[in-house]
Design a protein around this motif. Sequence first.
Motif, PDB file in Angstrom:
ATOM      1  N   GLY A 284      -9.090 -13.361  17.382  1.00 36.37           N
ATOM      2  CA  GLY A 284      -9.789 -12.133  17.022  1.00 36.37           C
ATOM      3  C   GLY A 284      -9.356 -10.957  17.867  1.00 36.37           C
ATOM      4  O   GLY A 284      -9.216  -9.828  17.369  1.00 36.37           O
ATOM      5  N   ARG A 285      -9.131 -11.190  19.158  1.00 32.88           N
ATOM      6  CA  ARG A 285      -8.662 -10.104  20.028  1.00 32.88           C
ATOM      7  C   ARG A 285      -7.259  -9.646  19.612  1.00 32.88           C
ATOM      8  O   ARG A 285      -6.946  -8.446  19.620  1.00 32.88           O
ATOM      9  CB  ARG A 285      -8.649 -10.574  21.481  1.00 32.88           C
ATOM     10  CG  ARG A 285     -10.030 -10.803  22.057  1.00 32.88           C
ATOM     11  CD  ARG A 285      -9.972 -11.635  23.331  1.00 32.88           C
ATOM     12  NE  ARG A 285     -11.310 -11.922  23.802  1.00 32.88           N
ATOM     13  CZ  ARG A 285     -11.915 -11.309  24.818  1.00 32.88           C
ATOM     14  NH1 ARG A 285     -11.285 -10.376  25.483  1.00 32.88           N
ATOM     15  NH2 ARG A 285     -13.141 -11.632  25.165  1.00 32.88           N
ATOM     16  N   ALA A 286      -6.416 -10.620  19.259  1.00 34.26           N
ATOM     17  CA  ALA A 286      -5.079 -10.256  18.780  1.00 34.26           C
ATOM     18  C   ALA A 286      -5.181  -9.443  17.493  1.00 34.26           C
ATOM     19  O   ALA A 286      -4.413  -8.498  17.269  1.00 34.26           O
ATOM     20  CB  ALA A 286      -4.243 -11.515  18.560  1.00 34.26           C
ATOM     21  N   PHE A 287      -6.137  -9.807  16.634  1.00 31.45           N
ATOM     22  CA  PHE A 287      -6.336  -9.059  15.384  1.00 31.45           C
ATOM     23  C   PHE A 287      -6.726  -7.605  15.680  1.00 31.45           C
ATOM     24  O   PHE A 287      -6.169  -6.665  15.092  1.00 31.45           O
ATOM     25  CB  PHE A 287      -7.417  -9.749  14.551  1.00 31.45           C
ATOM     26  CG  PHE A 287      -7.822  -8.973  13.328  1.00 31.45           C
ATOM     27  CD1 PHE A 287      -7.031  -8.973  12.190  1.00 31.45           C
ATOM     28  CD2 PHE A 287      -9.003  -8.233  13.319  1.00 31.45           C
ATOM     29  CE1 PHE A 287      -7.407  -8.254  11.056  1.00 31.45           C
ATOM     30  CE2 PHE A 287      -9.386  -7.507  12.199  1.00 31.45           C
ATOM     31  CZ  PHE A 287      -8.583  -7.519  11.070  1.00 31.45           C
ATOM     32  N   LEU A 288      -7.690  -7.412  16.575  1.00 33.15           N
ATOM     33  CA  LEU A 288      -8.116  -6.046  16.896  1.00 33.15           C
ATOM     34  C   LEU A 288      -6.976  -5.240  17.524  1.00 33.15           C
ATOM     35  O   LEU A 288      -6.772  -4.062  17.204  1.00 33.15           O
ATOM     36  CB  LEU A 288      -9.315  -6.081  17.845  1.00 33.15           C
ATOM     37  CG  LEU A 288     -10.636  -6.593  17.253  1.00 33.15           C
ATOM     38  CD1 LEU A 288     -11.702  -6.673  18.328  1.00 33.15           C
ATOM     39  CD2 LEU A 288     -11.093  -5.698  16.115  1.00 33.15           C
ATOM     40  N   LEU A 289      -6.216  -5.892  18.422  1.00 32.64           N
ATOM     41  CA  LEU A 289      -5.108  -5.185  19.079  1.00 32.64           C
ATOM     42  C   LEU A 289      -4.050  -4.763  18.067  1.00 32.64           C
ATOM     43  O   LEU A 289      -3.608  -3.603  18.047  1.00 32.64           O
ATOM     44  CB  LEU A 289      -4.494  -6.091  20.146  1.00 32.64           C
ATOM     45  CG  LEU A 289      -3.270  -5.529  20.877  1.00 32.64           C
ATOM     46  CD1 LEU A 289      -3.639  -4.294  21.686  1.00 32.64           C
ATOM     47  CD2 LEU A 289      -2.653  -6.593  21.792  1.00 32.64           C
ATOM     48  N   LEU A 290      -3.645  -5.690  17.198  1.00 30.11           N
ATOM     49  CA  LEU A 290      -2.590  -5.377  16.230  1.00 30.11           C
ATOM     50  C   LEU A 290      -3.105  -4.444  15.135  1.00 30.11           C
ATOM     51  O   LEU A 290      -2.336  -3.650  14.591  1.00 30.11           O
ATOM     52  CB  LEU A 290      -2.052  -6.673  15.621  1.00 30.11           C
ATOM     53  CG  LEU A 290      -1.318  -7.588  16.603  1.00 30.11           C
ATOM     54  CD1 LEU A 290      -0.865  -8.864  15.913  1.00 30.11           C
ATOM     55  CD2 LEU A 290      -0.124  -6.885  17.229  1.00 30.11           C
ATOM     56  N   ALA A 291      -4.395  -4.562  14.798  1.00 32.42           N
ATOM     57  CA  ALA A 291      -4.956  -3.650  13.800  1.00 32.42           C
ATOM     58  C   ALA A 291      -4.916  -2.211  14.302  1.00 32.42           C
ATOM     59  O   ALA A 291      -4.636  -1.274  13.534  1.00 32.42           O
ATOM     60  CB  ALA A 291      -6.384  -4.066  13.463  1.00 32.42           C
ATOM     61  N   GLN A 292      -5.179  -2.010  15.609  1.00 28.40           N
ATOM     62  CA  GLN A 292      -5.069  -0.663  16.165  1.00 28.40           C
ATOM     63  C   GLN A 292      -3.611  -0.233  16.282  1.00 28.40           C
ATOM     64  O   GLN A 292      -3.271   0.914  16.001  1.00 28.40           O
ATOM     65  CB  GLN A 292      -5.736  -0.612  17.537  1.00 28.40           C
ATOM     66  CG  GLN A 292      -7.263  -0.657  17.473  1.00 28.40           C
ATOM     67  CD  GLN A 292      -7.907  -0.488  18.836  1.00 28.40           C
ATOM     68  OE1 GLN A 292      -8.782  -1.246  19.205  1.00 28.40           O
ATOM     69  NE2 GLN A 292      -7.487   0.520  19.578  1.00 28.40           N
ATOM     70  N   ALA A 293      -2.736  -1.150  16.686  1.00 33.48           N
ATOM     71  CA  ALA A 293      -1.326  -0.796  16.852  1.00 33.48           C
ATOM     72  C   ALA A 293      -0.679  -0.453  15.533  1.00 33.48           C
ATOM     73  O   ALA A 293       0.215   0.411  15.471  1.00 33.48           O
ATOM     74  CB  ALA A 293      -0.579  -1.964  17.515  1.00 33.48           C
ATOM     75  N   SER A 294      -1.132  -1.091  14.445  1.00 31.26           N
ATOM     76  CA  SER A 294      -0.540  -0.834  13.127  1.00 31.26           C
ATOM     77  C   SER A 294      -1.201   0.321  12.385  1.00 31.26           C
ATOM     78  O   SER A 294      -0.715   0.738  11.338  1.00 31.26           O
ATOM     79  CB  SER A 294      -0.639  -2.102  12.274  1.00 31.26           C
ATOM     80  OG  SER A 294      -2.004  -2.428  12.019  1.00 31.26           O
ATOM     81  N   GLY A 295      -2.335   0.829  12.913  1.00 28.28           N
ATOM     82  CA  GLY A 295      -3.043   1.899  12.244  1.00 28.28           C
ATOM     83  C   GLY A 295      -4.102   1.429  11.259  1.00 28.28           C
ATOM     84  O   GLY A 295      -4.768   2.241  10.600  1.00 28.28           O
ATOM     85  N   MET A 296      -4.299   0.116  11.166  1.00 27.69           N
ATOM     86  CA  MET A 296      -5.340  -0.428  10.293  1.00 27.69           C
ATOM     87  C   MET A 296      -6.723  -0.014  10.801  1.00 27.69           C
ATOM     88  O   MET A 296      -7.635   0.224  10.019  1.00 27.69           O
ATOM     89  CB  MET A 296      -5.204  -1.944  10.239  1.00 27.69           C
ATOM     90  CG  MET A 296      -6.236  -2.648   9.397  1.00 27.69           C
ATOM     91  SD  MET A 296      -5.925  -4.438   9.390  1.00 27.69           S
ATOM     92  CE  MET A 296      -7.375  -5.014   8.495  1.00 27.69           C
TER      93      MET A 296
END
Length: 302
Positions: A284-296
């Motif tokens: 879940g933490r990886a999801f939040l990090l990548l979601a912010q990095a990708s602009g999601m």
Amino acid sequence: MSALESLRRVAAEQSRDRLPLIGAVASVVWLALVALFAWLGSGPKAEPSSWLVWLMGVALPLGLIWFGIWSARSLALLRQEADDLRASLHQMRLQPDDPAEPRLHPRRPPVPQPRPAPERRAAAPAPDNAQSRLDIDPAPIPELTPTELFLALNFPDGPDDHEAIRCLHLALGDPALARLIRAAQDVVTLLAGQGVYMDDLELPETDPALWRSLAGGARGAEVAGLAVIEDEAALNAATGLMRKDEVFRDVAHHFLRHFDRLLSRRAETDDAVVLSVLGESRSGRAFLLLAQASGMLTRADS
């Protein structure tokens, strides 16, 4: 092996290599003393017994010198083997079964209490003929409880984390979850290679209603409250990987899609609190990090 351990190993090997030299020097010194003693006129008399005693007096110290050298070298080797074994055991404790996350004993967020499994209808009795038995569909894969799903998404802490390992095996039996977990392992491992560890990310408490909105397809300002990762170094590393590394970018988008589908699926049976707790797992933490990095996910103030 760390640089300090390498230096210690080299020093120990050099110390062992010096032992024969010390023995040789001690032997030469002793023989020189014997020669000096004989030259000064105190050598053995002509009797054979005197020669025998004299030779034993010369050879015995030499034997003791080399026996001491051999013992010291053997002791050093045993000590080095013991140190290597201790280091190997320590490394085994630090490395989890699954290579997704190289940290030990992370701060584990609270785990939701498992819900009773939904009641399932008993399978109809199979017909007697063999062909009909072959056409029966396989038994459905049991749905993981919230606790089991959290532990699987958080990955085992090590070989002694038997409950998490059991939950991970259960999750890998579900094809959709297996794809998600393998993708999560890939992104977490690649991020760790850049010095970004999920356990180091500060994750403040989030509104469970935002997770339900995200699972329902909401994006943008509606779920801006989930953009809670403020570690700029981690965000920059993830953003740089997504921009420059095509393989990482593909794996990251694959992982984001599957985690988003998991949220949508679990939103049909679980309440919003369960979704928010799943977001506190390592996956879940990886999801939040990548979601912010990708602009999601974007911050409200950006």
